[in-house]
Design an enzyme around this catalytic site. Structure first.
Site, PDB file in Angstrom:
ATOM      1  N   ASP A  60       0.812  -1.229   0.000  1.00  0.00           N
ATOM      2  CA  ASP A  60       0.000   0.000   0.000  1.00  0.00           C
ATOM      3  C   ASP A  60       0.843   1.276   0.000  1.00  0.00           C
ATOM      4  O   ASP A  60       0.315   2.369   0.221  1.00  0.00           O
ATOM      5  CB  ASP A  60      -0.924   0.005   1.227  1.00  0.00           C
ATOM      6  CG  ASP A  60      -2.124  -0.910   1.045  1.00  0.00           C
ATOM      7  OD1 ASP A  60      -2.807  -0.781   0.010  1.00  0.00           O
ATOM      8  OD2 ASP A  60      -2.377  -1.742   1.933  1.00  0.00           O
ATOM      9  N   GLU A  65      -0.461   9.496   1.517  1.00  0.00           N
ATOM     10  CA  GLU A  65      -1.252  10.409   2.356  1.00  0.00           C
ATOM     11  C   GLU A  65      -1.446   9.870   3.775  1.00  0.00           C
ATOM     12  O   GLU A  65      -1.538  10.649   4.734  1.00  0.00           O
ATOM     13  CB  GLU A  65      -2.643  10.615   1.732  1.00  0.00           C
ATOM     14  CG  GLU A  65      -3.620  11.294   2.672  1.00  0.00           C
ATOM     15  CD  GLU A  65      -5.008  11.426   2.085  1.00  0.00           C
ATOM     16  OE1 GLU A  65      -5.393  12.567   1.825  1.00  0.00           O
ATOM     17  OE2 GLU A  65      -5.697  10.409   1.873  1.00  0.00           O
ATOM     18  N   ASP A  66      -1.520   8.534   3.902  1.00  0.00           N
ATOM     19  CA  ASP A  66      -1.914   7.980   5.194  1.00  0.00           C
ATOM     20  C   ASP A  66      -0.841   8.061   6.261  1.00  0.00           C
ATOM     21  O   ASP A  66      -1.142   7.908   7.442  1.00  0.00           O
ATOM     22  CB  ASP A  66      -2.369   6.524   5.006  1.00  0.00           C
ATOM     23  CG  ASP A  66      -3.674   6.467   4.237  1.00  0.00           C
ATOM     24  OD1 ASP A  66      -4.566   7.278   4.538  1.00  0.00           O
ATOM     25  OD2 ASP A  66      -3.793   5.632   3.326  1.00  0.00           O
ATOM     26  N   ARG A  85       1.034  -1.377   7.349  1.00  0.00           N
ATOM     27  CA  ARG A  85       1.398  -0.106   6.740  1.00  0.00           C
ATOM     28  C   ARG A  85       2.402   0.696   7.584  1.00  0.00           C
ATOM     29  O   ARG A  85       2.913   1.704   7.127  1.00  0.00           O
ATOM     30  CB  ARG A  85       0.133   0.710   6.452  1.00  0.00           C
ATOM     31  CG  ARG A  85      -0.814  -0.058   5.486  1.00  0.00           C
ATOM     32  CD  ARG A  85      -1.724   0.844   4.727  1.00  0.00           C
ATOM     33  NE  ARG A  85      -0.970   1.871   4.038  1.00  0.00           N
ATOM     34  CZ  ARG A  85      -1.513   2.954   3.502  1.00  0.00           C
ATOM     35  NH1 ARG A  85      -2.813   3.125   3.563  1.00  0.00           N
ATOM     36  NH2 ARG A  85      -0.762   3.870   2.913  1.00  0.00           N
ATOM     37  N   ARG A 130      -9.416   2.897  11.435  1.00  0.00           N
ATOM     38  CA  ARG A 130      -7.981   3.185  11.332  1.00  0.00           C
ATOM     39  C   ARG A 130      -7.491   4.256  12.318  1.00  0.00           C
ATOM     40  O   ARG A 130      -6.299   4.335  12.581  1.00  0.00           O
ATOM     41  CB  ARG A 130      -7.656   3.645   9.906  1.00  0.00           C
ATOM     42  CG  ARG A 130      -7.903   2.596   8.827  1.00  0.00           C
ATOM     43  CD  ARG A 130      -6.875   1.490   8.862  1.00  0.00           C
ATOM     44  NE  ARG A 130      -7.148   0.455   7.881  1.00  0.00           N
ATOM     45  CZ  ARG A 130      -6.709   0.480   6.621  1.00  0.00           C
ATOM     46  NH1 ARG A 130      -5.986   1.498   6.198  1.00  0.00           N
ATOM     47  NH2 ARG A 130      -6.987  -0.514   5.810  1.00  0.00           N
ATOM     48  N   HIS A 160     -12.201   5.774   5.167  1.00  0.00           N
ATOM     49  CA  HIS A 160     -11.649   6.984   5.799  1.00  0.00           C
ATOM     50  C   HIS A 160     -12.649   8.133   5.727  1.00  0.00           C
ATOM     51  O   HIS A 160     -13.528   8.149   4.858  1.00  0.00           O
ATOM     52  CB  HIS A 160     -10.387   7.443   5.049  1.00  0.00           C
ATOM     53  CG  HIS A 160      -9.183   6.571   5.234  1.00  0.00           C
ATOM     54  ND1 HIS A 160      -8.420   6.124   4.178  1.00  0.00           N
ATOM     55  CD2 HIS A 160      -8.583   6.103   6.362  1.00  0.00           C
ATOM     56  CE1 HIS A 160      -7.407   5.400   4.647  1.00  0.00           C
ATOM     57  NE2 HIS A 160      -7.488   5.372   5.962  1.00  0.00           N
ATOM     58  N   CYS A 247      -5.246  10.079  -1.595  1.00  0.00           N
ATOM     59  CA  CYS A 247      -4.326   9.173  -0.893  1.00  0.00           C
ATOM     60  C   CYS A 247      -2.978   9.025  -1.567  1.00  0.00           C
ATOM     61  O   CYS A 247      -2.024   8.586  -0.932  1.00  0.00           O
ATOM     62  CB  CYS A 247      -4.971   7.812  -0.699  1.00  0.00           C
ATOM     63  SG  CYS A 247      -5.717   7.188  -2.166  1.00  0.00           S
TER      64      CYS A 247
HETATM   65  C1  CIR Z   1      -5.548   0.602   2.737  1.00  0.00           C
HETATM   66  O1  CIR Z   1      -6.511  -0.109   3.008  1.00  0.00           O
HETATM   67  O2  CIR Z   1      -4.855   1.126   3.619  1.00  0.00           O
HETATM   68  C2  CIR Z   1      -5.192   0.801   1.293  1.00  0.00           C
HETATM   69  N1  CIR Z   1      -5.482  -0.369   0.544  1.00  0.00           N
HETATM   70  C3  CIR Z   1      -5.937   1.980   0.723  1.00  0.00           C
HETATM   71  C4  CIR Z   1      -5.577   3.280   1.382  1.00  0.00           C
HETATM   72  C5  CIR Z   1      -6.227   4.450   0.742  1.00  0.00           C
HETATM   73  N2  CIR Z   1      -5.886   5.630   1.434  1.00  0.00           N
HETATM   74  C6  CIR Z   1      -6.586   6.738   1.423  1.00  0.00           C
HETATM   75  O3  CIR Z   1      -7.628   6.802   0.819  1.00  0.00           O
HETATM   76  N3  CIR Z   1      -6.127   7.750   2.132  1.00  0.00           N
END
Ligand code: CIR
Length: 261
Positions: A60, A65-66, A85, A130, A160, A247
């Site tokens: 991922d 962004e996360d 992650r 999350r 999110h 993201c």
């Molecule tokens: C996840 O589940 O963490 C990733 N497959 C997708 C993350 C997408 N992030 C976002 O929209 N900020």
């Protein structure tokens, strides 16, 4: 001028985390092409794109962004809610420390940048699977001295907060009413997504331009009708990994360099 930090698509993206979408085969080469188109669109909107090298074993890791929340005053490195992650954080921290002083969310706190929506000096943070209460409280303690407020917002049926609501301008948001209440955003003008396009609320704003997935033409029409300038990009393979457009980048204002080396 904006800097957009991005990261190349991992060849392991098929092993991504999934919460609300069913697993489908992902064409990695096509995902990489779409990601390049996405970066070109960011450049068209006026960003200088800084691309981090691929993390082959972190499925991922394109979703930068996360792992950070960046404001003019500092960058807060998150502790992502999905354990798989957490190894993504260190290399983004190494890139961000050239631009901002760093702070860190510590255990037991968790927070994903995708849950963090900012309107001016008001942060809204999704209370999602999350992002937990400790993570939200730690973010509040870090940004309050700089004059920002932080409000938790419950989400439902989506990954999110920014799956459900994003900023279109200083006073307008795009919202999916099935996934988040309107009430926390009552001070803003609210434009609803087209109900036939449930995933359409996630758009990137860069000044007076918007970037959104090509798969939501009806919502795009609404935005054009409201006077917004919109660039659409096909991100279908990234959407299969439950990603969208916000993201895939971390946006920071240039000229606020920290020069920490
Ligand atoms: C996840 O589940 O963490 C990733 N497959 C997708 C993350 C997408 N992030 C976002 O929209 N900020």
């Amino acid at each position: 001028m904006w800097i957009a930090i991005t990261r190349e698509v991992s060849p392991a993206m098929a092993r991504c985390e999934l919460s609300f979408v069913a697993r489908e085969p992902i064409d990695i080469a096509r995902a990489a092409d779409q990601h390049r188109d996405y970066m070109h669109a960011l450049e068209t909107l006026g960003c200088r794109v800084v691309t981090l090298s691929v993390q082959r074993d972190l499925p991922d890791s394109v979703f930068v962004e996360d792992v950070a929340i960046v404001i003019d005053e500092l960058a807060v490195m998150t502790r992502p809610g999905a354990e798989s992650r957490r190894p993504e954080v260190a290399s983004v921290a190494a890139a961000l420390k050239k631009f901002r002083p760093l702070a860190t969310i510590e255990a037991p706190g968790t927070i994903d940048g995708g849950d963090v929506m900012r309107m001016g000096r008001a942060f809204y943070v999704g209370e999602s699977a999350r992002s937990n209460a400790s993570g939200i409280a730690q973010l509040r303690a870090l940004v309050a001295p700089h004059g920002y407020t932080v409000q938790g917002v419950p989400t439902r049926g989506c990954l999110h907060l920014k799956s459900a609501v994003t900023q279109l301008s200083d006073d307008t948001v795009l919202l999916q009413p099935d996934w988040v209440d309107r009430e926390p955003f009552a001070d803003y003008r609210i434009i609803d997504i087209d109900p036939a396009e449930p995933h359409a609320a996630n758009v990137v704003r860069v000044d007076d331009g918007l970037l959104m997935p090509a798969s939501f033409p009806r919502t795009r029409e609404r935005l054009l009708g409201a006077g917004f300038k919109v660039i659409s990009v096909d991100v279908s393979e990234l959407q299969k990994a439950e990603g969208a457009v916000t993201c895939c980048s971390l946006l920071l204002r240039e000229g606020k360099d920290h020069n920490a080396g």
